[in-house]
Structure formats: structure tokens, C-alpha cells
Design an enzyme around this catalytic site. Structure first.
Site, PDB file in Angstrom:
ATOM      1  N   TYR A  82       0.883  -1.187   0.046  1.00  0.00           N
ATOM      2  CA  TYR A  82       0.072  -0.071   0.024  1.00  0.00           C
ATOM      3  C   TYR A  82       0.819   1.240  -0.038  1.00  0.00           C
ATOM      4  O   TYR A  82       1.857   1.220   0.802  1.00  0.00           O
ATOM      5  CB  TYR A  82      -1.012  -0.037   1.288  1.00  0.00           C
ATOM      6  CG  TYR A  82      -2.345  -0.423   0.938  1.00  0.00           C
ATOM      7  CD1 TYR A  82      -3.068   0.587   0.077  1.00  0.00           C
ATOM      8  CD2 TYR A  82      -3.089  -1.500   1.568  1.00  0.00           C
ATOM      9  CE1 TYR A  82      -4.423   0.306  -0.352  1.00  0.00           C
ATOM     10  CE2 TYR A  82      -4.233  -1.918   1.027  1.00  0.00           C
ATOM     11  CZ  TYR A  82      -4.941  -0.957   0.082  1.00  0.00           C
ATOM     12  OH  TYR A  82      -6.126  -1.307  -0.095  1.00  0.00           O
ATOM     13  N   GLU A  84      -0.802   4.849  -0.046  1.00  0.00           N
ATOM     14  CA  GLU A  84      -1.710   5.865  -0.505  1.00  0.00           C
ATOM     15  C   GLU A  84      -0.590   7.206  -0.237  1.00  0.00           C
ATOM     16  O   GLU A  84       0.104   7.158   0.928  1.00  0.00           O
ATOM     17  CB  GLU A  84      -2.797   5.682   0.663  1.00  0.00           C
ATOM     18  CG  GLU A  84      -3.678   4.639   0.215  1.00  0.00           C
ATOM     19  CD  GLU A  84      -5.024   4.495   1.201  1.00  0.00           C
ATOM     20  OE1 GLU A  84      -5.281   5.641   2.079  1.00  0.00           O
ATOM     21  OE2 GLU A  84      -5.705   3.480   0.987  1.00  0.00           O
ATOM     22  N   ASP A 228      -7.910  14.524 -24.392  1.00  0.00           N
ATOM     23  CA  ASP A 228      -8.057  13.428 -23.823  1.00  0.00           C
ATOM     24  C   ASP A 228      -6.969  12.253 -24.940  1.00  0.00           C
ATOM     25  O   ASP A 228      -7.512  12.389 -26.073  1.00  0.00           O
ATOM     26  CB  ASP A 228      -9.165  12.637 -23.730  1.00  0.00           C
ATOM     27  CG  ASP A 228      -9.254  11.317 -23.485  1.00  0.00           C
ATOM     28  OD1 ASP A 228      -8.286  10.402 -23.518  1.00  0.00           O
ATOM     29  OD2 ASP A 228     -10.319  10.754 -22.982  1.00  0.00           O
ATOM     30  N   THR A 254      -3.857   7.207 -21.520  1.00  0.00           N
ATOM     31  CA  THR A 254      -3.904   5.839 -21.177  1.00  0.00           C
ATOM     32  C   THR A 254      -2.511   5.351 -21.563  1.00  0.00           C
ATOM     33  O   THR A 254      -1.879   6.154 -22.406  1.00  0.00           O
ATOM     34  CB  THR A 254      -4.618   4.914 -21.738  1.00  0.00           C
ATOM     35  OG1 THR A 254      -4.850   5.193 -23.014  1.00  0.00           O
ATOM     36  CG2 THR A 254      -6.338   5.200 -21.259  1.00  0.00           C
ATOM     37  N   LYS A 257      -2.363   2.002 -25.041  1.00  0.00           N
ATOM     38  CA  LYS A 257      -2.747   1.863 -26.256  1.00  0.00           C
ATOM     39  C   LYS A 257      -1.468   2.217 -27.186  1.00  0.00           C
ATOM     40  O   LYS A 257      -0.486   1.094 -27.179  1.00  0.00           O
ATOM     41  CB  LYS A 257      -3.635   2.795 -26.335  1.00  0.00           C
ATOM     42  CG  LYS A 257      -4.699   2.621 -25.657  1.00  0.00           C
ATOM     43  CD  LYS A 257      -6.210   3.446 -26.112  1.00  0.00           C
ATOM     44  CE  LYS A 257      -7.369   3.052 -25.263  1.00  0.00           C
ATOM     45  NZ  LYS A 257      -7.643   3.730 -24.244  1.00  0.00           N
ATOM     46  N   ARG A 263      -1.601  -1.551 -18.657  1.00  0.00           N
ATOM     47  CA  ARG A 263      -2.906  -1.019 -18.862  1.00  0.00           C
ATOM     48  C   ARG A 263      -2.984  -0.089 -17.532  1.00  0.00           C
ATOM     49  O   ARG A 263      -2.746  -0.442 -16.290  1.00  0.00           O
ATOM     50  CB  ARG A 263      -3.876  -2.149 -18.367  1.00  0.00           C
ATOM     51  CG  ARG A 263      -5.418  -1.938 -18.655  1.00  0.00           C
ATOM     52  CD  ARG A 263      -6.009  -3.142 -18.760  1.00  0.00           C
ATOM     53  NE  ARG A 263      -5.924  -3.661 -20.215  1.00  0.00           N
ATOM     54  CZ  ARG A 263      -6.308  -3.157 -21.264  1.00  0.00           C
ATOM     55  NH1 ARG A 263      -7.253  -2.369 -21.185  1.00  0.00           N
ATOM     56  NH2 ARG A 263      -6.003  -3.866 -22.315  1.00  0.00           N
TER      57      ARG A 263
HETATM   58  N1  DSN Z   1     -12.145   0.956 -24.874  1.00  0.00           N
HETATM   59  C1  DSN Z   1     -11.587   2.194 -25.637  1.00  0.00           C
HETATM   60  C2  DSN Z   1     -11.213   1.805 -27.076  1.00  0.00           C
HETATM   61  O1  DSN Z   1     -11.239   0.799 -27.638  1.00  0.00           O
HETATM   62  O2  DSN Z   1     -10.985   2.755 -27.689  1.00  0.00           O
HETATM   63  C3  DSN Z   1     -11.789   3.354 -25.219  1.00  0.00           C
HETATM   64  O3  DSN Z   1     -11.868   3.373 -23.821  1.00  0.00           O
END
Ligand code: DSN
Length: 442
Positions: A82, A84, A228, A254, A257, A263
Site C-alpha cells: 500500500y 496511499e 484526452d 492511457t 494503447k 494497462r
Molecule cells: N475502449 C477504448 C477503445 O477501444 O477505444 C476506449 O476506452
């Protein structure tokens, strides 16, 4: 002794740091030695999933393959702790090493984007966006983002998401004629509704986004501006997409990707928002950070700072263009006519095929993609008139223009003969050969 990590059940050598950081050994050792004994059922399923990832072409635009080090860290002892709070300001003892890990992740992320402040704790992109909203908005404030049906994201104000429930959401779409973002229409809408926060960013938009234009609109109407960049973070680092950092008060993103990390999510912001953003993440919406993921993020950021990462991003875009060009020239309608980034949307209406049928037929033949609504889609989200294709994962396997041309031919073949078992079997064979030549590294 209990558990697959107990000393008694460890095969010789598996606990050395060398093994921890050599994911291949960790993976094989883990599944062949630990998990097989501990839980055969789950071990079998994980191995089946690995086979699926290795023997099919992964074309879901938001997916990728991480490095071995990134995978190993997510299975590391950091998951036990942990932490925090933030580096040097924790609520628990014993964080002296994790402080350094998180500080390093923050410093690398800031360097990658030239950002004033970074937070690496959001568990996912949705949490990054939620924390940004919490840092600068009150419930009931107006936000303005891209409509999900036009390629935006759930968290940009969709009525089924917290963003549409807690805030007054105004949505902009794309031009009916070009399917491109219509900045003049966005400006007019912003002038009418005066949002407190203007959001740029998409999950199914095949063209570049002009962040300066969004910024200018936000300033004109007195709104804060966020981007975003979940989908395009890697492209931005690789300098194949315009940079939003100079124009934004906040950026949510994120790491899994195009950035090719674990993730997870992250936030960048101007220093004036630093305190509010940090306290919106913790204690605002999250408890303890996933420190095993934070460490994996740090390693992914190091990888993204290498010159090869820029080449990788360039190749993602080249590969997408090859597929888009082939499909366009061979009877397929692409939304906006093509792509500038890592993805494209195929409008299947001229093929008398729905997105669901197309995605099923492709998957059967070994090419995994997702059904996706196209702008002004007459069909609902579970059926759709389109299919979304992306190249980040193919490119990670080392595939280039030649392979992508072959893949485009296979996709065309399946979509022209979606019910033919013979075509499906023929493509599946070709996919297997290609996948064998470009194995997934674990
Ligand atoms: N699920 C993602 C995507 O496939 O673009 C977006 O959050």
C-alpha cells in the site's frame, strides 16, 4: 506452504531479480511451474489467451503488446504494498523504495511530454478524466466533449457515464458532409453553451486533431481546455501527431494503447493545477495506487524515450495508411476517406454488412477487430454499420507495409465473402503463416 510464490514451491532460480526482469523466463516459469500447480484451470485459460494473441492478427486500435519488462513488473512484489499518498508524503511506512519508483515515473512522463506536472496513479483513462473533472468542476457544471456516436468517448459526457450524470454535458459531433471535426460549428456551440471545460479527444476518429483551434475556442468562451490523448499518446511522443501540451490546462491519457505500456492512466497539467489534480486522484477518487503498474509505467516511459520508439510510431501510421489506401481503392468506404493516425473506420453500408457481422467474420478468419458506430450511424452500438481497424499491435510484432498490404487484401476478401467458409479457411491459413513469421515476444 500456501501460494505459488512460497519459497517451497518456487522452482530453482525463479526468484532471482534476473528472472523478474526477464519476462520471458518469468512468463514461462510462472505458467509452467507455478500456476500449473496452483490453479490448472486458470493457467490453461491464460495460455489459451496467449495463443489467441499470438496466432491471430490483433487489430483493435486500443490494444497493444507490452514489453517483457512491463509484463514482469506487473507480476512483481510491488503488488503487495500500500502506498496511499505521493512520494515522500505517504500514509504508510515502508514506501522508501516505492517513492523512488513513482518519482522516476513522474519525471520520465514529464520529460516525454515536456509537461509541467504529471500524475501516474490513475488506474485507467476513465479515472484520469474523472480526476480532472473533480479538480476543476462542481457537479452540475457544463462540460463540452465529442459525442460518443461520432467517435468520442463515454467519459466525455455520454448520458450512461458519470460524466453525463454529474455534469451538464453538451456534445459536438463531426460534419455531416466530411465526417471531419467542424471547428466553426464547435465554436458556435461553445459560444451558445459556455462550458466550463472543453474536451478534445476521441476513440474512433481517424484524423489529426487541431488542439490549437480547440484552445482558441476555449479561451474565447472562457473555458478550461483538456485533451484526452488516450489513443494518440504514443503518436504524440513519436511526433507523428500535433502536440497538445502547449495548449492544454489538463491532459488525460492511457499508457496501454499506442504508448505500449501497462494497462493504466495518467494526467498532465499546468503547475497551477498540480495540487488540485493530485488530491482529486487521491484521496478524491482512488485509494492506494497500483504500484506494480506504476513501476511498469516507469519502464514503458523509458522505452518511449528511446529513438526507436519514434520509428515505431512512424511505422504505425505508415501501416495504417497502406491498409486504408488498399481498402479505399478496392470498393470500401472509409469514414473521412482514409486515415492520418493509427486507426480507420470502414463504413460497411455499401457491402450490405453490419459491423457485428464483419467483426465476427474477420475474427473467425483470424483477424480481430471491433464493430464500431460510424458518424450518424442508423444502427445501434451492438450492431453498428462500421468496423474499426488499428495498427499499433501489428506494428509491435514487426509488421511493415508489405505485411499490411497482405492483411488489407485478406480483410477485403473476408468482407466481400463474409459467409464463405472457404475464404475464411484460406485467410486463417495465411494469418497463421504471417503470425509464425512475427511471433509475439514473451
Ligand atoms: N475502449 C477504448 C477503445 O477501444 O477505444 C476506449 O476506452
Amino acid at each position: 506452504m500456501r501460494g505459488c510464490l512460497s519459497a517451497a514451491s518456487n522452482p530453482p532460480g525463479i526468484r532471482t531479480s534476473e528472472h523478474l526482469f526477464r519476462g520471458a523466463y518469468m512468463y514461462r516459469g510462472y505458467f509452467e511451474n507455478f500456476l500449473q500447480k496452483e490453479d490448472k484451470k486458470i493457467a490453461k485459460l491464460v495460455n489459451e489467451e496467449f495463443k489467441r494473441q499470438d496466432t491471430k492478427l490483433q487489430m483493435i486500435a486500443s490494444e497493444n503488446y507490452t514489453s517483457k519488462a512491463v509484463m514482469a513488473l506487473q507480476g512483481s512484489v510491488l503488488t503487495n504494498k500500500y502506498a496511499e499518498g505521493y512520494p515522500e508524503k505517504r500514509f504508510y511506512q515502508g514506501c522508501e523504495y516505492l517513492d523512488k519508483v513513482e518519482a522516476e515515473a513522474i519525471s520520465r512522463l514529464k520529460k516525454m511530454f515536456g509537461a509541467e506536472h504529471a500524475n501516474v496513479q490513475p488506474h485507467a483513462g476513465s479515472q484520469a478524466n474523472m480526476a480532472i473533472y473533480l479538480s476543476c468542476l462542481n457537479p452540475g457544471d457544463t462540460i463540452m466533449g465529442m459525442d460518443l456516436a461520432s467517435g468520442g468517448h463515454l467519459t466525455h459526457g455520454a448520458s450512461v457515464s458519470f460524466s453525463g450524470k454529474f455534469f451538464k454535458a453538451v456534445s459536438y459531433g463531426v460534419s455531416e458532409y466530411t465526417n471531419l471535426l467542424d471547428y466553426e460549428a464547435i465554436r458556435n456551440l461553445a459560444k451558445k453553451h459556455k462550458p466550463k471545460l472543453l474536451i478534445a479527444g476521441a476513440s474512433a476518429y481517424p484524423r489529426q486533431i487541431d488542439f490549437k483551434k480547440f484552445h482558441d475556442i476555449a479561451k474565447e468562451v472562457g473555458a478550461l481546455f483538456m485533451a484526452d490523448i488516450a489513443h494518440i499518446a504514443g503518436l504524440i511522443v513519436g511526433k507523428v501527431h500535433p502536440d497538445p501540451v502547449p495548449y492544454c490546462d489538463f491532459i488525460g491519457g492511457t499508457t496501454h494503447k499506442t504508448l505500449r505500456g501497462p494497462r493504466g492512466g495518467f494526467i498532465l497539467c499546468k503547475s497551477e493545477w498540480m495540487k488540485k489534480v493530485d488530491s482529486a486522484v487521491f484521496p478524491g477518487i482512488q485509494g492506494g495506487p497500483l504500484m506494480h503498474v506504476v513501476a511498469a509505467k516507469a519502464v514503458a516511459f523509458k522505452e518511449a524515450l528511446q529513438p526507436e520508439f519514434r520509428e515505431y510510431q512512424k511505422q504505425i501510421v505508415k501501416n495504417a495508411k497502406v491498409i486504408a489506401d488498399y481498402l479505399s481503392k478496392n470498393g470500401f468506404n472509409l469514414v473521412t476517406g482514409g486515415t492520418d493516425n493509427h486507426l480507420m473506420l470502414v463504413d460497411l453500408r455499401n457491402k450490405q454488412l453490419t459491423g457485428r457481422e464483419a467483426a465476427l467474420a474477420m475474427d473467425k478468419a483470424g483477424i480481430t477487430a471491433n464493430k464500431n458506430r460510424i458518424p450518424f450511424d442508423p444502427l445501434k452500438a451492438f450492431e453498428t454499420s462500421g468496423v474499426r481497424l488499428g495498427t499499433p499491435a501489428l506494428t509491435t510484432r514487426g509488421m511493415k507495409e508489405d505485411q499490411c498490404l497482405a492483411i488489407a487484401e485478406m480483410i477485403a476478401d473476408i468482407l466481400n465473402h463474409p459467409t464463405s467458409a472457404k475464404v475464411a479457411a484460406g485467410v486463417r491459413k495465411k494469418v497463421k503463416v504471417l503470425c509464425n513469421k512475427f511471433p509475439v515476444e514473451i
